[in-house]
Design an enzyme around this catalytic site. Sequence first.
Site, PDB file in Angstrom:
ATOM      1  N   LYS A 187       1.060  -2.106   5.265  1.00 45.36           N
ATOM      2  CA  LYS A 187       0.121  -1.037   4.904  1.00 45.36           C
ATOM      3  C   LYS A 187       0.777   0.343   5.034  1.00 45.36           C
ATOM      4  O   LYS A 187       1.910   0.449   5.495  1.00 45.36           O
ATOM      5  CB  LYS A 187      -1.138  -1.140   5.770  1.00 45.36           C
ATOM      6  CG  LYS A 187      -1.726  -2.542   5.848  1.00 45.36           C
ATOM      7  CD  LYS A 187      -2.203  -3.103   4.498  1.00 45.36           C
ATOM      8  CE  LYS A 187      -2.330  -4.605   4.579  1.00 45.36           C
ATOM      9  NZ  LYS A 187      -3.557  -5.187   4.148  1.00 45.36           N
TER      10      LYS A 187
HETATM   11  C1  LIG Z   1      -4.407  -6.398   4.624  1.00 49.08           C
HETATM   12  C2  LIG Z   1      -5.784  -6.471   4.041  1.00 49.08           C
HETATM   13  C3  LIG Z   1      -6.877  -6.907   4.801  1.00 49.08           C
HETATM   14  C4  LIG Z   1      -6.753  -7.534   6.150  1.00 49.08           C
HETATM   15  O1  LIG Z   1      -6.112  -6.795   7.094  1.00 49.08           O
HETATM   16  P1  LIG Z   1      -5.343  -7.556   8.314  1.00 49.08           P
HETATM   17  O2  LIG Z   1      -4.960  -6.431   9.197  1.00 49.08           O
HETATM   18  O3  LIG Z   1      -4.189  -8.274   7.715  1.00 49.08           O
HETATM   19  O4  LIG Z   1      -6.329  -8.477   8.950  1.00 49.08           O
HETATM   20  C5  LIG Z   1      -8.124  -6.817   4.240  1.00 49.08           C
HETATM   21  N1  LIG Z   1      -8.299  -6.373   2.989  1.00 49.08           N
HETATM   22  C6  LIG Z   1      -7.278  -5.980   2.219  1.00 49.08           C
HETATM   23  C7  LIG Z   1      -7.549  -5.462   0.839  1.00 49.08           C
HETATM   24  C8  LIG Z   1      -5.987  -6.045   2.713  1.00 49.08           C
HETATM   25  O5  LIG Z   1      -4.964  -5.686   1.931  1.00 49.08           O
END
Ligand SMILES: *Cc1c(COP(=O)(O)O)cnc(C)c1O
Length: 379
Positions: A187
Site C-alpha cells: 500500500k
Molecule cells: C489490501 C486490501 C484490503 C485488505 O487489507 P489487509 O491489510 O491486507 O487486510 C482490503 N481492500 C482492498 C481494496 C485492498 O487492496
Amino acid sequence: MPGLIPINQPLFGSEEQELVRKVLESGLITSAASDGQYVKKFEEGISKFVSSRYATAVSSGTAALHAALVAAEISKGDCVIMPSFTSVAAAEAILLAGARPVLADIDPETYTISRDSIEENLSSRTKAVIVTHLYGLPADVESIKELAQDKGLVLIEDAAHALGAEYKGKRIGSLGDMACFSFYATKNITTGEGGMVTTNIEEYAERLRSFRCHGESKRHESSQLGTNYRMSEIQAAIGVAQLSKLSKFLSRRKRNATILTSELVGASEIQLPVEPEGRSHSWNLYTIRIKTGGRHSTKRDKMVKSLESKGIQAGVYYPLPVHLMPYYREILRIPSGSLPNSELAARTVLSLPVHPRLDDKGMALVVEAVQRSIEKLSR
Ligand SMILES: *Cc1c(COP(=O)(O)O)cnc(C)c1O
C-alpha cells in the site's frame, strides 16, 4: 528473477529504523493499556492527514473493515452491498459480522462500484454499502452518498488503495461514515501489516476502540463482544516514519503515472486509467486494460508473461471477481455473466509498477517493456 522490478515495494530508511529502535529500547511494544505513544501518534497523524475527527489503528485492513461493520451494528439478517470487483476482504468482513454480502457491478471506465447497480440490489434488508476506491481512484462518492442518505444506509469506504486520493479537493477518509485503510506491504505506506478506520462520528470511534480490545469499556472489563485487533507499537512506529514521507511517495507515484500515460497514450490496444473531473488518484496501482479483440484473458496473461520476461512484474488485481471465487459461488450462487463489467475487468486488466522506488531510469525500463509487449500483442 534477478532485477525484476516488483509491482509495489516498500521504501524504508533510517527514520523507520530509528523509531523501531526507540520502541524496542523503551520496552513498550504494545498499547493495550495505552502506555505506548506511537499508536496514538500514528492515529493522530492519519486523522490530521485525512481531516477526520477520529482514527483507530487496527491490525490489518481486513480487521478495519470488520470493525467498521461491527461499529455500525451490522449483524445477522442484514445485507451489505459491495462491488464484486475488489479485494475479497470486504466480503469476509461482512460475513464475519454475520451479515450477507450483496455483490454489485462496477462502472467499466473507473472500475469502481456503479450507483445504478447499487440501486438494483437494494432491498428492505440493506443496511450498508461498502465502496472501494479501487487502485486509488475515488468511487462516485457524492452520488452514492446521496443514495445512502436517502435510504438510511451506512456508507463505508474501502480506502486500502486510496491514502492520499482526493474527491473534489477533499482527501479520502472522511467522506462516508467510516473509511478503512490498510498498511499492508503493497500500500501507499506500510507497517508490514496494519489498518486504520477514520470517522467523524464519536459513537463509531468509541465502538471501534472497544471492539479492537476485547470489547472493554475499561481494562479487564468487557461490556460487549470484541477481539484483539490491536496494532503494536513497533508497527505504529514504522507507520509514523512512513507517514512523514507520504507526500513525497505520493508525488513520486503521480509523476511515474504521468510518465506512463504520456508514453502510452497512443497505444490503441490498451485503455489507460481515467481520472474523472473532481477525482484525484493516489496511484497505488496504475492499471491498464487490454482492448484488442479475441480471447481477452489469453492476451492479458500473455502480456503479463511478456513483461515478466523483460524484468517487469505486472500485477493482476483481480483475476476473479468475488462472485466467481469458489467459496462465494457456493454460498451466494450468483451465476457467471450476471455482473458483466466486473467479469470483463477481471479478464482484461493488469497493473504496472509506479512505486516510489522507481526513478526516471526505472520508469524508462517499464515503458520500454510495455511498448515491446504491446507490439508482440498485436502481432
Ligand atoms: C489490501 C486490501 C484490503 C485488505 O487489507 P489487509 O491489510 O491486507 O487486510 C482490503 N481492500 C482492498 C481494496 C485492498 O487492496
